[in-house]
Write an enzyme that holds these catalytic residues in place. Structure first.
Site, PDB file in Angstrom:
ATOM      1  N   HIS A  17       0.843  -1.203   0.000  1.00 26.51           N
ATOM      2  CA  HIS A  17       0.000   0.000   0.000  1.00 26.51           C
ATOM      3  C   HIS A  17       0.879   1.255   0.000  1.00 26.51           C
ATOM      4  O   HIS A  17       0.625   2.215  -0.731  1.00 26.51           O
ATOM      5  CB  HIS A  17      -0.861   0.080   1.274  1.00 26.51           C
ATOM      6  CG  HIS A  17      -1.913  -0.978   1.421  1.00 26.51           C
ATOM      7  ND1 HIS A  17      -2.050  -1.737   2.554  1.00 26.51           N
ATOM      8  CD2 HIS A  17      -2.893  -1.384   0.585  1.00 26.51           C
ATOM      9  CE1 HIS A  17      -3.068  -2.557   2.416  1.00 26.51           C
ATOM     10  NE2 HIS A  17      -3.603  -2.386   1.222  1.00 26.51           N
ATOM     11  N   ARG A  90      -2.236  -5.384  -8.435  1.00 23.52           N
ATOM     12  CA  ARG A  90      -1.202  -6.405  -8.243  1.00 23.52           C
ATOM     13  C   ARG A  90      -1.307  -7.422  -9.373  1.00 23.52           C
ATOM     14  O   ARG A  90      -1.506  -7.060 -10.514  1.00 23.52           O
ATOM     15  CB  ARG A  90      -1.378  -7.061  -6.868  1.00 23.52           C
ATOM     16  CG  ARG A  90      -1.114  -6.112  -5.711  1.00 23.52           C
ATOM     17  CD  ARG A  90      -1.574  -6.686  -4.415  1.00 23.52           C
ATOM     18  NE  ARG A  90      -3.021  -6.919  -4.460  1.00 23.52           N
ATOM     19  CZ  ARG A  90      -3.772  -7.245  -3.429  1.00 23.52           C
ATOM     20  NH1 ARG A  90      -3.223  -7.407  -2.254  1.00 23.52           N
ATOM     21  NH2 ARG A  90      -5.064  -7.419  -3.569  1.00 23.52           N
ATOM     22  N   SER A 128      -3.181  -7.779   2.719  1.00 24.38           N
ATOM     23  CA  SER A 128      -3.371  -7.740   4.171  1.00 24.38           C
ATOM     24  C   SER A 128      -3.883  -9.090   4.662  1.00 24.38           C
ATOM     25  O   SER A 128      -3.494  -9.552   5.738  1.00 24.38           O
ATOM     26  CB  SER A 128      -4.364  -6.638   4.549  1.00 24.38           C
ATOM     27  OG  SER A 128      -3.866  -5.389   4.151  1.00 24.38           O
TER      28      SER A 128
END
Ligand code: PNS
Length: 164
Positions: A17, A90, A128
């Protein structure tokens, strides 16, 4: 003034991030990094904790403003006078999810553009969720999150384990 909003759950913020935020802060004059509640998933950190971690990690970026918002992203973007939503992309697996959100947001307001920055290769697998799973089972997350986040992650996982 070019203003963008970088939204996310940030539960917790990762170096992936931060890479997008740092590069976004060079492209835009002002960048709001905004924590939204996770829909569907039980969060590990509260909105305030997630904001604090983001504020700590972005303290050297003067044009970055960290906030939280519980509502429609498009309403927030308009409230802040922004016209760009900044997202990181991504591996190919992100594409479908991001495509759906970008199209829906365009349907809601076609004056707001979604702009993607490609993740750096070293973070292209990082999320995450995977990070929390690795940390939960005692795996090493060094270099994947800021040091303060690593500490907070370990502490929270210990607390959760004790309360079970
Ligand atoms: O980090 P995430 O979980 O991929 O972020 C998802 C987020 C926060 C960007 C998305 O859930 C969102 O935009 N939430 C705000 C509510 C909203 O506007 N939903 C419709 C999106 S098309």
């Amino acid at each position: 003034m070019r203003t963008a909003v970088c939204p996310g759950s940030f539960d917790p913020v990762t170096n992936g991030h931060l890479d997008i935020i740092e590069r976004g802060a060079q492209v835009f004059d002002r960048l709001y990094v905004t924590v939204f509640p996770n829909t569907g998933k039980e969060p590990l950190f509260t909105l305030e904790e997630r904001m604090d971690m983001l504020m700590g990690a972005t303290r050297d970026l003067p044009n970055v403003i960290v906030e939280t918002y519980d509502g429609l992203l498009l309403d927030y973007v308009r409230e802040r006078g922004a016209n760009v939503i900044l997202k990181g992309l991504r591996a190919v697996s992100d594409y479908e999810y991001e495509f759906r959100m970008a199209m829906m947001n365009r349907k809601l307001d076609d004056k707001v553009e979604t702009v993607f920055l490609m993740s750096r290769v070293e973070y292209s697998y990082l999320s995450s969720s995977i990070l929390k799973e690795v940390a939960r089972f005692g795996g090493c997350v060094k270099g994947l999150v800021p040091p303060e986040v690593e500490v907070a992650l370990k502490r929270r996982i210990r607390e959760r384990a004790k309360s079970r």
